[in-house]
Design an enzyme around this catalytic site. Structure first.
Site, short mmCIF file in Angstrom:
data_model
loop_
_atom_site.label_atom_id
_atom_site.label_comp_id
_atom_site.label_asym_id
_atom_site.label_seq_id
_atom_site.Cartn_x
_atom_site.Cartn_y
_atom_site.Cartn_z
N LYS A 15 -5.46 26.45 23.15
CA LYS A 15 -4.77 26.42 21.86
C LYS A 15 -3.86 27.64 21.71
O LYS A 15 -4.27 28.76 21.98
CB LYS A 15 -5.79 26.41 20.72
CG LYS A 15 -5.16 26.45 19.34
CD LYS A 15 -6.14 26.07 18.24
CE LYS A 15 -6.89 27.23 17.71
NZ LYS A 15 -7.59 26.92 16.44
N SER A 18 9.66 16.18 24.31
CA SER A 18 8.72 17.21 24.74
C SER A 18 8.78 18.45 23.87
O SER A 18 9.51 18.51 22.88
CB SER A 18 8.97 17.63 26.19
OG SER A 18 10.22 18.27 26.28
N THR A 78 2.98 15.23 22.37
CA THR A 78 4.10 15.26 23.30
C THR A 78 3.60 15.92 24.59
O THR A 78 2.39 15.99 24.82
CB THR A 78 5.33 15.98 22.69
OG1 THR A 78 6.46 15.81 23.55
CG2 THR A 78 5.07 17.44 22.41
N TYR A 79 4.52 16.39 25.42
CA TYR A 79 4.12 17.06 26.66
C TYR A 79 4.94 18.34 26.81
O TYR A 79 5.98 18.52 26.17
CB TYR A 79 4.32 16.14 27.88
CG TYR A 79 5.75 15.74 28.09
CD1 TYR A 79 6.58 16.47 28.93
CD2 TYR A 79 6.28 14.63 27.43
CE1 TYR A 79 7.90 16.12 29.11
CE2 TYR A 79 7.61 14.27 27.61
CZ TYR A 79 8.41 15.02 28.45
OH TYR A 79 9.72 14.67 28.62
N GLY A 87 13.81 16.07 21.30
CA GLY A 87 13.83 14.63 21.07
C GLY A 87 13.29 14.28 19.70
O GLY A 87 13.52 14.99 18.72
N ALA A 88 12.56 13.18 19.61
CA ALA A 88 12.04 12.68 18.34
C ALA A 88 11.17 13.72 17.63
O ALA A 88 11.16 13.79 16.39
CB ALA A 88 11.25 11.40 18.56
N ALA A 89 10.45 14.55 18.39
CA ALA A 89 9.59 15.58 17.79
C ALA A 89 10.41 16.58 16.97
O ALA A 89 9.88 17.19 16.04
CB ALA A 89 8.80 16.31 18.87
#
Length: 117
Positions: A9, A25, A57-58, A73-75
């Site tokens: 974390k 990502s 995501t990654y 991107g979408a994030a």
């Protein structure tokens, strides 16, 4: 029995960029990745403390020492630059192994995303 437990974390890092025009990502400073025992391509769960968004995501490796946390991107639509997020990864473990496992938790400086000595 296998269970999914917290592996790593990054607690309360600041979003430095949001790039909608990227494939997807989260880009993370390589120093932070190393400290949190995370690797490129690893699936992560991200929670935004400012707006309550939660998504997966990654990881893409970011420039070492940059403090970069960039949602791509979408994030990028889920955050604002300056938001404080928590980035977590999980691992599957045998139940008995999980009882003995200690996750890696990193508390960087939330203003700079730099590691605190």
């Amino acid at each position: 029995m296998m269970i999914e437990v917290l592996k790593s974390k990054l607690h309360c890092v600041r979003v430095t960029e949001a790039n909608l025009n990227y494939m997807g990502s989260v880009t993370i400073d390589e120093d932070l990745m190393d400290a949190a025992n995370m690797i490129a391509g690893e699936k992560v769960h991200i929670v935004d403390n400012n707006n309550g968004e939660r998504f997966e995501t990654y990881i893409i490796k970011g420039e070492r020492g940059s403090g970069k946390i960039c949602l791509n991107g979408a994030a990028a639509r889920k955050v604002q630059v300056g938001d404080i997020v928590i980035i977590m990864s999980y691992a599957l473990m045998d139940f008995e192994e999980a009882k003995r496992f200690t996750p890696t938790v990193v508390f960087p400086d939330s203003a700079t995303n730099r590691l605190v000595e």
